[in-house]
Design an enzyme around this catalytic site. Structure first.
Site, PDB file in Angstrom:
ATOM      1  N   TYR A 107       0.832  -1.203   0.000  1.00 33.28           N
ATOM      2  CA  TYR A 107       0.000   0.000   0.000  1.00 33.28           C
ATOM      3  C   TYR A 107       0.867   1.253   0.000  1.00 33.28           C
ATOM      4  CZ  TYR A 107      -4.263  -2.550   1.261  1.00 33.28           C
ATOM      5  OH  TYR A 107      -5.352  -3.391   1.267  1.00 33.28           O
ATOM      6  N   TYR A 146      -0.965 -10.092   0.477  1.00 42.49           N
ATOM      7  CA  TYR A 146       0.132  -9.627   1.334  1.00 42.49           C
ATOM      8  C   TYR A 146       0.041 -10.264   2.714  1.00 42.49           C
ATOM      9  CZ  TYR A 146      -3.406  -6.193   2.955  1.00 42.49           C
ATOM     10  OH  TYR A 146      -4.536  -5.589   3.439  1.00 42.49           O
ATOM     11  N   ARG A 156      -3.441 -11.887   3.603  1.00 44.93           N
ATOM     12  CA  ARG A 156      -4.711 -11.412   3.064  1.00 44.93           C
ATOM     13  C   ARG A 156      -4.856 -11.893   1.619  1.00 44.93           C
ATOM     14  NH1 ARG A 156      -7.859  -7.765   4.447  1.00 44.93           N
ATOM     15  NH2 ARG A 156      -9.249  -9.459   3.949  1.00 44.93           N
ATOM     16  N   HIS A 159      -7.626  -8.349  -2.552  1.00 46.38           N
ATOM     17  CA  HIS A 159      -8.886  -7.683  -2.215  1.00 46.38           C
ATOM     18  C   HIS A 159      -8.830  -6.202  -2.536  1.00 46.38           C
ATOM     19  CE1 HIS A 159      -6.353  -7.050   1.335  1.00 46.38           C
ATOM     20  NE2 HIS A 159      -7.037  -5.937   1.535  1.00 46.38           N
ATOM     21  N   HIS A 161     -10.709  -2.680  -1.114  1.00 47.70           N
ATOM     22  CA  HIS A 161     -11.570  -2.088  -0.090  1.00 47.70           C
ATOM     23  C   HIS A 161     -12.590  -1.176  -0.761  1.00 47.70           C
ATOM     24  CE1 HIS A 161      -8.976  -3.203   3.414  1.00 47.70           C
ATOM     25  NE2 HIS A 161      -8.037  -3.201   2.496  1.00 47.70           N
TER      26      HIS A 161
HETATM   27 FE   LIG Z   1      -6.173  -4.381   2.725  1.00 46.47          FE
END
Ligand SMILES: [Fe+3]
Lengths: 241, 193
Positions: A107, A146, A156, A159, A161
């Site tokens: 991110y 990740y 995770r 995905h 959000h």
């Molecule tokens: Fe996330």
């Protein structure tokens, strides 16, 4: 501005607050019962966002970080769907915002220390407003899976959000979209905060070859359902303002 | 067997996670240049009528530690007790990454009439998301210099000593303080409305 009362929220659709396999929820979950009441004008109204507040590239995550100068690295995908209410009516004029990791699972956030590199051409956010029929569309890259500190080896699944505004502040929802066939979905403690397998399925977007662009992008379809607002049987107006 | 009702179930909530800021307030977190402006940084345009106030506080977990990754939204009436127009009255603000303190600068809302004519005391509807919060938490902020005796929501509170968890305390000239406690002693009242 309409002030139709909201249909109560069916909590069985949602994860409970306290889900010990997702460790952070343990100290962040209220333990006393929620105070229930029928909706008031405060919850029945909500902010209305206009196209003038958005930019032309806001829904294109492939190019919006560089304002069209360069393109992000990764598998190009279209994510599209409709925002509906519990009665199946389209929610038009709904603000839909998304954010995600880049193709490597990183991110662009100062608190993300994963060593997968940042993509200099990818910011990781997009926003749009639904059309008359409740539909929306984003162009982006498939986010990477990740690792995250929870259990000793938790990952995770891929995905995106989603943050969604309906016409009423009481319809406010944040969720995550997963990708059909990802083997990490059943292994993820955040996904598994949702008890019912059927409810998890409603967060998994199928591959949509009808919307894929040949020689360009694959596509995934993700419909979103918000709480309904009461209506008489003779009313069948679209949601929104 | 009976006919199916045919209603659609609400999409399940999932946590906003620790990186909610890059989606909802990217300029705030340093990702400038994608959006010309973050939405709802100021709930009302400059010059909107009413008394300018600020509310500061923290969101505390069950161990008393402030959340440093929470994002909050407010939705409120203007000074005249009506909502809007547009997105006026909507605010977004985040806990400070170091201290966990948040600050909302807004206009003191007016009382809001219900459909049946009863008046709700001035309040701001608050919605909290963060890592570890599986579904956004709804609460309200009332103000300690108002009369809450006729407020329909306040009247629903069974344990009257808990009402104080919804009331911001005046700390000075047009300044209020309000901590939100997710669990434990003095847990804030959260709403299912
Ligand atoms: Fe996330």
């Amino acid at each position: 501005m309409t002030t139709a009362p909201l249909v109560h929220r069916d909590r069985a659709s949602h994860p409970p607050a306290y889900t010990p396999r997702y460790k952070t929820s343990v100290a962040r979950s209220p333990q006393l019962p929620l105070l229930a009441m029928r909706s008031t004008p405060t919850e029945q109204s909500g902010p209305v966002f206009g196209h003038s507040q958005l930019g032309p590239l806001d829904n294109d995550l492939i190019t919006n970080f560089t304002q069209g100068r360069e393109r992000a690295i990764g598998e190009r995908i279209i994510v599209h769907g409709r925002v509906l209410d519990g009665f199946g009516r389209p929610v038009r004029g709904a603000l839909v915002e998304i954010w995600q990791a880049n193709a490597g699972g990183r991110y662009r956030h100062k608190n993300d220390g994963y060593f997968a590199p940042l993509d200099p051409n990818f910011g990781g956010c997009g926003r749009t407003i639904t059309d008359e029929d409740g539909s929306y569309e984003f162009h982006t890259v498939r986010p990477g899976a990740y690792p995250w500190p929870n259990g000793p080896n938790d990952w995770r699944p891929m995905h995106i959000h989603f943050s969604v505004f309906g016409a009423a502040f009481g319809q406010r929802l944040i969720t995550q979209m997963y990708f059909e066939g990802d083997p990490l979905i059943p292994r993820c403690p955040i996904v598994q905060t949702i008890g019912a397998p059927e409810a998890i399925d409603r967060l998994v977007a199928p591959l949509d070859m009808n919307r894929a662009l040949p020689m360009d992008s694959l596509a995934y379809k993700f419909d979103i359902v918000l709480r309904g607002r009461r209506q008489s049987v003779f009313e069948n107006k679209p949601e929104g303002t | 067997m009976v006919q199916p009702l045919g209603y659609l179930a609400e999409t399940p909530s999932q946590t906003a996670g620790p990186y909610v800021h890059i989606g909802c307030m990217p300029n705030f977190v340093g990702n400038a240049g994608i959006y010309s402006a973050d939405l709802s940084v100021r709930p009302f345009p400059n010059g909107a009528p009413g008394t300018r106030i600020s509310v500061t506080g923290r969101v505390l977990d069950g161990l008393g530690t402030p959340l440093r990754d929470a994002m909050l939204e407010g939705w409120q009436a203007g000074a005249d007790g009506t909502f809007g127009p547009g997105s006026a009255g909507h605010s977004r603000f985040a806990a400070n990454f170091q201290t966990g303190e948040w600050r909302l600068e807004t206009i003191k809302p007016g009382p809001v009439p219900m459909e049946d004519g009863r008046l709700q005391a001035p309040h701001i509807s608050i919605w909290i998301v963060a890592r570890g919060i599986n579904i956004g938490l709804a609460t309200r902020i009332y103000f300690d210099d108002d009369d809450h005796s006729g407020d329909p929501l306040m009247a629903r509170i069974e344990h009257k000593d808990r009402a104080a968890t919804l009331i911001a305390k005046s700390t000075g000239d047009r300044e209020y303080a309000h901590d939100i406690r997710l669990q434990g002693e003095r847990e804030t009242i959260f709403l299912d409305i």
